[in-house]
Write a protein that holds these residues in place. Structure first.
Motif, mmCIF file in Angstrom:
data_model
loop_
_atom_site.group_PDB
_atom_site.id
_atom_site.type_symbol
_atom_site.label_atom_id
_atom_site.label_comp_id
_atom_site.label_asym_id
_atom_site.label_seq_id
_atom_site.Cartn_x
_atom_site.Cartn_y
_atom_site.Cartn_z
ATOM 1 N N SER A 162 0.823 -1.206 0.000
ATOM 2 C CA SER A 162 0.000 0.000 0.000
ATOM 3 C C SER A 162 0.862 1.263 0.000
ATOM 4 C CB SER A 162 -0.915 0.017 1.224
ATOM 5 O OG SER A 162 -1.659 1.221 1.287
ATOM 6 N N ASN A 163 0.303 2.323 -0.596
ATOM 7 C CA ASN A 163 0.944 3.637 -0.551
ATOM 8 C C ASN A 163 0.644 4.373 0.742
ATOM 9 O OD1 ASN A 163 1.915 3.395 -3.269
ATOM 10 N ND2 ASN A 163 -0.166 3.857 -3.999
ATOM 11 N N ARG A 164 -0.266 3.827 1.534
ATOM 12 C CA ARG A 164 -0.655 4.472 2.786
ATOM 13 C C ARG A 164 0.139 3.913 3.960
ATOM 14 N NH1 ARG A 164 -6.890 3.532 2.877
ATOM 15 N NH2 ARG A 164 -6.588 4.058 5.067
ATOM 16 N N GLY A 165 -0.107 4.483 5.113
ATOM 17 C CA GLY A 165 0.547 4.027 6.327
ATOM 18 C C GLY A 165 -0.277 2.967 7.038
ATOM 19 N N PRO A 166 0.006 2.741 8.324
ATOM 20 C CA PRO A 166 -0.690 1.695 9.086
ATOM 21 C C PRO A 166 -2.205 1.874 9.170
ATOM 22 C CG PRO A 166 1.327 2.339 10.208
ATOM 23 C CD PRO A 166 1.139 3.319 9.083
ATOM 24 N N ASP A 167 -2.686 3.109 8.932
ATOM 25 C CA ASP A 167 -4.139 3.315 8.985
ATOM 26 C C ASP A 167 -4.865 2.532 7.900
ATOM 27 O OD1 ASP A 167 -3.004 5.266 7.025
ATOM 28 O OD2 ASP A 167 -5.120 5.816 6.794
ATOM 29 N N TRP A 168 -4.136 2.054 6.877
ATOM 30 C CA TRP A 168 -4.743 1.233 5.819
ATOM 31 C C TRP A 168 -5.469 0.025 6.394
ATOM 32 C CZ3 TRP A 168 -2.212 -2.994 2.550
ATOM 33 C CH2 TRP A 168 -2.924 -3.232 1.376
ATOM 34 N N PHE A 169 -4.909 -0.521 7.476
ATOM 35 C CA PHE A 169 -5.465 -1.740 8.069
ATOM 36 C C PHE A 169 -6.687 -1.464 8.950
ATOM 37 C CE2 PHE A 169 -1.082 -2.747 7.016
ATOM 38 C CZ PHE A 169 -1.217 -3.973 6.377
ATOM 39 N N THR A 170 -7.073 -0.187 9.082
ATOM 40 C CA THR A 170 -8.291 0.143 9.839
ATOM 41 C C THR A 170 -9.499 0.330 8.913
ATOM 42 O OG1 THR A 170 -7.918 2.558 9.820
ATOM 43 C CG2 THR A 170 -6.883 1.285 11.593
ATOM 44 N N ASP A 171 -9.287 0.283 7.598
ATOM 45 C CA ASP A 171 -10.403 0.468 6.655
ATOM 46 C C ASP A 171 -11.567 -0.484 6.907
ATOM 47 O OD1 ASP A 171 -9.011 2.495 5.446
ATOM 48 O OD2 ASP A 171 -8.604 1.429 3.569
#
Length: 306
Positions: free
Chosen positions: A215-224
């Motif tokens: 992912s291009n995002r940070g750890p917040d990706w896993f909160t989607d």
């Protein structure tokens, strides 16, 4: 942190139980871990991350089974134990085979129950949960109501299963599209979920140091999966945790980059108490566990719910 957990009991573990799987190319092998005693025992179906097998995730599986759950683990086609070549024609569709593996377990519970000495008549078929880590979380999310978007952004097939009453998604990937790295977009087009129909009660677990190359995002990706799904959900954010959440995939495995026995112990207890509440087995342990975490002088994480 003081937790409200039942006394552990001896565990029976049987493998492999072989389920007929026409069209899969390989029969489905599963492992069953169950408390040696007890009746009306609830069920957890567990889907492993990429490359792992029915022999993995002992820290979670052993705990759940010792505290009153029957845990059923398939070996998916991507397991290193099967060594499927990259050019195998099934490879692009493994994500679908994974979902079908879990449904096959549900369809063949009678055979599974009969294959474990002493388990006959003890399963509670009305209390079934599904849990998964990483790719296994994506697999489980499909049973909970998530769908894969096609190239035009339209939701694909609804593969949800009403037999699953609750879910636990561990380190489960978020949105696709522009949020994917070029590598992931090229190799994993199925990583393009919609969570808008994922209505089954679910605990989402994310590490706030889980930085994925997918992912291009940070750890917040896993909160989607928490923020973008409707219905009754909880989010456990583990402080300092990376993708293996302290070491859940096995005891002393090399892939664990953030080894932390305290974090694993917290996750064991919180997932157990959440599922007890979500399956209407106990309405006090999850609330008590949340209060204990909030009162901790040095909390290992935080919980929010909607």
């Amino acid at each position: 942190m003081k937790m409200h957990v039942s006394t552990s009991s001896p565990v029976i573990s049987i493998k492999p139980i072989v389920l007929s799987a026409p069209g899969r190319g390989e029969n489905l092998q599963v492992r069953v871990s169950a408390p040696a005693t007890g009746s009306q025992v609830p069920i957890i179906i567990f889907s492993q991350g990429f490359g792992w097998s029915m022999d993995s995730y002992g820290p979670l599986v052993d705990y759940w089974a010792a505290h009153g759950f029957v845990v059923i683990q398939p070996t998916h086609l991507d397991s290193r134990t099967l060594n499927l070549p990259p050019d195998d024609p099934r490879t692009p569709l493994i994500w679908r085979f994974r979902v079908e593996d879990l449904k096959r377990i549900l369809d063949q519970l009678d055979l599974i129950e009969a294959s474990v000495p002493g388990l006959s008549g003890r399963l509670d078929r009305n209390r079934i949960a599904a849990a998964g880590h990483s790719w296994g979380g994506q697999t489980v999310s499909m049973l909970l109501g998530a769908r894969v978007l096609d190239a035009s952004g339209e939701p694909g097939e609804d593969m949800s299963d009403s037999r699953i009453k609750a879910g636990v998604l561990l380190s489960t990937t978020g949105l696709g599209g522009a949020d994917l790295s070029p590598f992931a977009a090229e190799h994993f087009p199925f990583m393009n979920p919609s969570f808008s129909d994922m209505r089954t009660p679910t605990l989402v677990v994310a590490g706030d140091h889980d930085q994925s190359h997918l992912s291009n995002r940070g750890p917040d990706w896993f909160t989607d999966p928490y923020f973008l799904s409707p219905g009754r959900k909880s989010l456990l954010t583990l402080f300092g945790a990376e993708h293996m959440l302290g070491g859940i995939s096995g005891y002393n495995v090399a892939e664990t980059t953030d080894e932390n026995p305290e974090r694993v112990a917290l996750l064991q207890q919180l997932t157990w108490s959440y599922l007890r509440e979500a399956l209407n087995l106990d309405d006090s342990s999850w609330l008590a566990a949340r209060k204990d975490l909030e009162k901790s002088a040095n909390p290992l994480g935080r919980i929010e719910s909607k």
